[in-house]
Design an enzyme around this catalytic site. Structure first.
Site, PDB file in Angstrom:
ATOM      1  N   GLU A  64       1.643   7.134   6.729  1.00 55.01           N
ATOM      2  CA  GLU A  64       2.201   6.862   6.253  1.00 55.01           C
ATOM      3  C   GLU A  64       2.020   6.863   4.742  1.00 55.01           C
ATOM      4  O   GLU A  64       3.273   7.213   3.783  1.00 55.01           O
ATOM      5  CB  GLU A  64       2.197   5.349   6.222  1.00 55.01           C
ATOM      6  CG  GLU A  64       3.109   4.693   7.432  1.00 55.01           C
ATOM      7  CD  GLU A  64       3.008   3.173   7.979  1.00 55.01           C
ATOM      8  OE1 GLU A  64       3.508   2.649   6.325  1.00 55.01           O
ATOM      9  OE2 GLU A  64       3.392   2.369   8.701  1.00 55.01           O
ATOM     10  N   SER A  78       0.795  -1.513   0.092  1.00 51.20           N
ATOM     11  CA  SER A  78      -0.276  -0.163  -0.111  1.00 51.20           C
ATOM     12  C   SER A  78       1.107   1.242   0.239  1.00 51.20           C
ATOM     13  O   SER A  78       0.187   2.004  -0.171  1.00 51.20           O
ATOM     14  CB  SER A  78      -1.072  -0.322   1.374  1.00 51.20           C
ATOM     15  OG  SER A  78      -0.045   0.233   2.622  1.00 51.20           O
ATOM     16  N   HIS A  82       8.923   3.469   8.715  1.00 56.47           N
ATOM     17  CA  HIS A  82       8.585   2.396   9.864  1.00 56.47           C
ATOM     18  C   HIS A  82       7.207   3.004  10.691  1.00 56.47           C
ATOM     19  O   HIS A  82       7.305   4.386  11.118  1.00 56.47           O
ATOM     20  CB  HIS A  82       9.771   2.517  10.447  1.00 56.47           C
ATOM     21  CG  HIS A  82       9.619   1.606  11.820  1.00 56.47           C
ATOM     22  ND1 HIS A  82       9.554  -0.014  12.205  1.00 56.47           N
ATOM     23  CD2 HIS A  82       9.417   1.811  13.282  1.00 56.47           C
ATOM     24  CE1 HIS A  82      10.112  -0.200  13.416  1.00 56.47           C
ATOM     25  NE2 HIS A  82       9.070   0.463  14.221  1.00 56.47           N
TER      26      HIS A  82
HETATM   27  C1  GRF Z   1       3.825  -0.343   6.777  1.00 55.06           C
HETATM   28  O1  GRF Z   1       2.895  -0.396   8.206  1.00 55.06           O
HETATM   29  C2  GRF Z   1       5.416  -0.469   7.313  1.00 55.06           C
HETATM   30  O2  GRF Z   1       4.981   0.519   7.862  1.00 55.06           O
HETATM   31  C3  GRF Z   1       5.208  -1.323   7.829  1.00 55.06           C
HETATM   32  O3  GRF Z   1       5.112  -2.531   6.957  1.00 55.06           O
HETATM   33  C4  GRF Z   1       3.789  -1.795   6.416  1.00 55.06           C
HETATM   34  C5  GRF Z   1       3.490  -2.170   4.738  1.00 55.06           C
HETATM   35  O4  GRF Z   1       2.246  -1.827   4.245  1.00 55.06           O
HETATM   36  N1  GRF Z   1       7.275  -1.758   8.246  1.00 55.06           N
HETATM   37  P1  GRF Z   1       2.021  -2.122   3.045  1.00 55.06           P
HETATM   38  O5  GRF Z   1       3.253  -3.582   1.979  1.00 55.06           O
HETATM   39  O6  GRF Z   1       3.061  -0.679   2.459  1.00 55.06           O
HETATM   40  O7  GRF Z   1       1.140  -1.965   2.541  1.00 55.06           O
END
Ligand code: GRF
Length: 190
Positions: free
Chosen positions: A177, A14, A112
């Site tokens: 994020e 995502s 993170h």
């Molecule tokens: C995210 O929450 C990131 O912070 C962590 O793993 C997750 C990855 O999610 N390191 P995606 O694959 O980008 O949906």
């Protein structure tokens, strides 16, 4: 023509999608040239293929969690061959070490899901819930040899709500994020 990005991920992708959306919206002058995963069935590879982006699987020689040196060398070579200038870890679950770091000095970013240095490592949203904090967040940082220790580029707070589950908290962190990662890439690129 903008920055050439390579993305490494193990999961749903995502965050990679959010980077693509920012590029499409004209908010980020970049393109994703290559997406690599240590998990052949990770949805991040599907998303990339649907966009016509080159993908590949990283052969970690049967190790469950290690990122063997040979695999890091191969990864560096593939990224270089694709013309990648900046490597974005997006839900990549193995620790990057010397071989790959040396190939892209100060050019590997990670997202993170906590306010580093708090709650490094896995399932940081669960760590935050277990610790009973009222606020956590997410961080984009340069990758160094430690676990989630490199210099911070951007971070933002996310509240923990009464009654939060691991799922609801993680979902709230992910919304932030998806805004923060493209912004951090823009900062590093200029
Ligand atoms: C995210 O929450 C990131 O912070 C962590 O793993 C997750 C990855 O999610 N390191 P995606 O694959 O980008 O949906």
């Amino acid at each position: 023509m903008g920055m050439v990005l390579g993305v490494l991920g193990s999961g749903s992708g995502s965050n990679m999608q959010a980077i693509l959306d920012a590029i499409d919206a004209g908010e980020l002058d970049a393109r994703i040239a290559l997406v690599l995963s240590d998990k052949p069935d990770a949805f991040i590879l599907e998303r990339a293929k649907q966009r016509g982006i080159e993908t590949g699987v990283i052969d970690c020689r049967g190790y469950a969690t290690r990122f063997p040196d040979e695999a890091q060398h191969e990864t560096a070579e593939r990224l270089k061959a694709a013309g990648v200038e900046l490597v974005c870890l997006a839900g990549f679950l193995r620790l990057v070490k010397r071989p790959l770091l040396d190939a892209f000095p100060q050019r590997i970013l990670n997202i993170h899901p906590s306010l580093l240095p708090a709650f490094p490592g896995l399932e940081s949203w669960k760590q935050a819930l277990d610790a009973g904090v009222s606020e956590t967040g997410c961080t984009v940082h340069f990758v160094d040899e430690g676990m989630d220790t490199g210099p911070i580029i951007l971070q933002e707070q996310v509240p923990v709500m009464p009654g939060d589950s691991v799922e609801s908290l993680h979902a709230r962190i992910q919304v932030v994020e998806h805004r923060l990662y493209p912004e951090a890439i823009r900062i590093v690129g200029r």
